[in-house]
Design a protein around this motif. Structure first.
Motif, mmCIF file in Angstrom:
data_model
loop_
_atom_site.group_PDB
_atom_site.id
_atom_site.type_symbol
_atom_site.label_atom_id
_atom_site.label_comp_id
_atom_site.label_asym_id
_atom_site.label_seq_id
_atom_site.Cartn_x
_atom_site.Cartn_y
_atom_site.Cartn_z
ATOM 1 N N THR A 74 1.304 4.838 -13.278
ATOM 2 C CA THR A 74 0.302 4.537 -12.253
ATOM 3 C C THR A 74 -0.513 3.312 -12.633
ATOM 4 N N TYR A 117 -8.718 9.554 -3.685
ATOM 5 C CA TYR A 117 -9.659 8.560 -3.172
ATOM 6 C C TYR A 117 -8.930 7.249 -2.868
ATOM 7 N N LEU A 118 -8.104 6.814 -3.804
ATOM 8 C CA LEU A 118 -7.397 5.546 -3.627
ATOM 9 C C LEU A 118 -6.455 5.623 -2.423
ATOM 10 N N LEU A 154 -0.806 -0.305 -10.697
ATOM 11 C CA LEU A 154 -2.105 -0.867 -10.314
ATOM 12 C C LEU A 154 -2.199 -2.321 -10.761
ATOM 13 N N TYR A 179 -11.028 4.878 -9.022
ATOM 14 C CA TYR A 179 -10.019 4.680 -7.985
ATOM 15 C C TYR A 179 -10.569 3.918 -6.789
ATOM 16 N N VAL A 180 -11.874 4.022 -6.541
ATOM 17 C CA VAL A 180 -12.497 3.183 -5.513
ATOM 18 C C VAL A 180 -12.398 1.714 -5.918
ATOM 19 N N SER A 207 0.827 -1.203 0.000
ATOM 20 C CA SER A 207 0.000 0.000 0.000
ATOM 21 C C SER A 207 0.860 1.251 0.000
ATOM 22 N N MET A 252 -10.175 0.359 -7.969
ATOM 23 C CA MET A 252 -8.784 -0.061 -7.883
ATOM 24 C C MET A 252 -8.361 -0.286 -6.434
ATOM 25 N N ALA A 253 -8.861 0.552 -5.527
ATOM 26 C CA ALA A 253 -8.524 0.399 -4.105
ATOM 27 C C ALA A 253 -9.027 -0.940 -3.575
ATOM 28 N N THR A 259 -1.925 -5.625 -8.001
ATOM 29 C CA THR A 259 -3.082 -6.528 -7.930
ATOM 30 C C THR A 259 -2.771 -7.858 -8.611
ATOM 31 N N LEU A 318 -6.793 3.301 0.997
ATOM 32 C CA LEU A 318 -5.721 2.407 1.432
ATOM 33 C C LEU A 318 -5.300 2.706 2.872
#
Length: 388
Positions: free
Chosen positions: A327, A103-104, A331, A362-363, A66, A365-366, A335, A108
């Motif tokens: 970025t 947001y991400l 990601l 981004y939510v 993270s 992806m989080a 993941t 995290l």
């Protein structure tokens, strides 16, 4: 999260409250009918939770994965903010890129101090609320289009009459990108948690049809192909598939370059104008771009929306596009390839048109990062227990 009463909120920790503010209504991102996206107001509340958490001495970030993605996103955000500030770009024009990526980062940070069940419940709320919001978007967009037709004030013709001036986005191609990201997130969610998402997926598919976005056809088709045949690929295989799809797409576009469709031809006009621009552009414009959205320099181009990546290149420069793609790479890396399930069809769709304020993305992806990280940690703990 059974009852959103005052008592429920009082019983939340600062981290849990921050997540409640960030996640369920992340899709409420109107930028057309409202002066400020409603979800942005909730985001500011989550920022206050972060400061309160820091002031209380309870702010912790122990997960290395993270931390790495936060550093990568932090560099991207810092570049966008600093470069656009020194260009004199109006803050409102680039705040979407900055706040969406935050947001991400906030999710995290907050998720490290929350349970897996709490996050899972929020994920379900995010899916349901997003579908409800997008259903209202379709209803209001069509209703407003019919109103303009009746008044004789709709400047468009044919199905284009129902593609513009929606309550959330200027054009429905952007709405399609939103729904496609949600659709493939639901596929991932159902696969990861062994839950049936048939009803939700059917609603999402109907909503995609109602956007009347032709770009969504190849986006969904290629996305489903990837999901059914490559969803369990690791990050290296995922990147190989992405590279292969990219090459195929380039050859397909070249073969169809004379296809007699005005909207399709605008993609080539953008590329031609971009190439002409870079022949005479200064080093400053090449590296740092012209500025995000509706600057005088961008007004010289015939189209300033179609083709997200070439437009982002011209607006933020080679450095901006490099940081964005970096970025995306991380990601996928963090993941272990799962992000590609969403990223591939979403990237194809925004080649038609994309927005800058995309908190929902981004939510999503989080959630993928948090779930994958916790799965890895659980596997490592299991291995350590077996050895001992």
């Amino acid at each position: 999260m059974k009852n959103l009463s005052l008592k429920y909120f009082k019983n939340l920790s600062l981290s849990e409250l921050g997540l409640v503010l960030l996640i369920p209504l992340a899709s409420l991102s109107s930028r057309t009918w409202l002066p400020v996206p409603p979800t942005l107001l909730l985001f500011l509340g989550a920022v206050l939770c972060l400061f309160a958490l820091y002031a209380s001495g309870k702010l912790k970030l122990e997960n290395r994965e993270s931390t790495k993605i936060i550093v990568v996103l932090g560099i991207f955000i810092l570049y966008i903010f600093s470069s656009q500030y020194f260009m004199g770009t109006v803050f409102f024009r680039y705040m979407g890129v900055v706040f969406a990526a935050l947001y991400l980062i906030l999710i995290l940070i907050f998720s490290e101090q929350t349970s897996a069940d709490f996050l899972k419940n929020l994920g379900r709320k995010f899916i349901r609320y997003s579908l409800i919001i997008l259903c209202f978007e379709a209803i209001l967009r069509f209703a407003y289009a019919y109103y303009l037709i009746i008044q004789g004030e709709n400047p468009e013709h044919g199905f284009y009459q129902f593609k513009f001036n929606g309550p959330m986005y200027v054009a429905s191609n952007m709405t399609a990108g939103h729904i496609i990201a949600l659709l493939f997130f639901m596929l991932w969610w159902g696969h990861s948690y062994k839950e049936s998402m048939k009803k939700e997926i059917c609603v999402a598919l109907i909503l995609i049809v109602l956007t009347l976005s032709r770009a969504s056809i190849p986006a969904v088709a290629i996305g489903l192909f990837y999901y059914f045949f490559f969803k369990n690929s690791d990050w290296k295989k995922s990147l190989l598939v992405l590279f292969s799809v990219g090459l195929f797409g380039i050859f397909a576009l070249w073969a169809l370059r004379y296809f007699p469709d005005y909207s399709f031809q605008t993609k080539f006009l953008i590329l031609n104008e971009a190439l002409y621009f870079y022949e005479t552009a200064s080093l400053r414009y090449i590296l740092f771009g012209l500025g995000l959205s509706e600057t005088e320099q961008m007004a010289r181009f015939t189209f300033s929306a179609h083709g997200y990546f070439p437009i982002f290149l011209m607006e933020t420069g080679m450095l901006g596009l490099l940081f964005l793609l970096t970025t995306f790479f991380f990601l996928i890396r963090f993941t272990n390839g799962a992000a590609m399930i969403v990223l591939l069809p979403y990237s194809i769709q925004i080649l038609s048109e994309g927005a800058t304020f995309i908190p929902y993305f981004y939510v999503i992806m989080a959630f993928m990062i948090v779930v994958d990280t916790r799965k890895i940690n659980a596997d490592n703990n299991q291995v350590n227990l077996s050895r001992s």
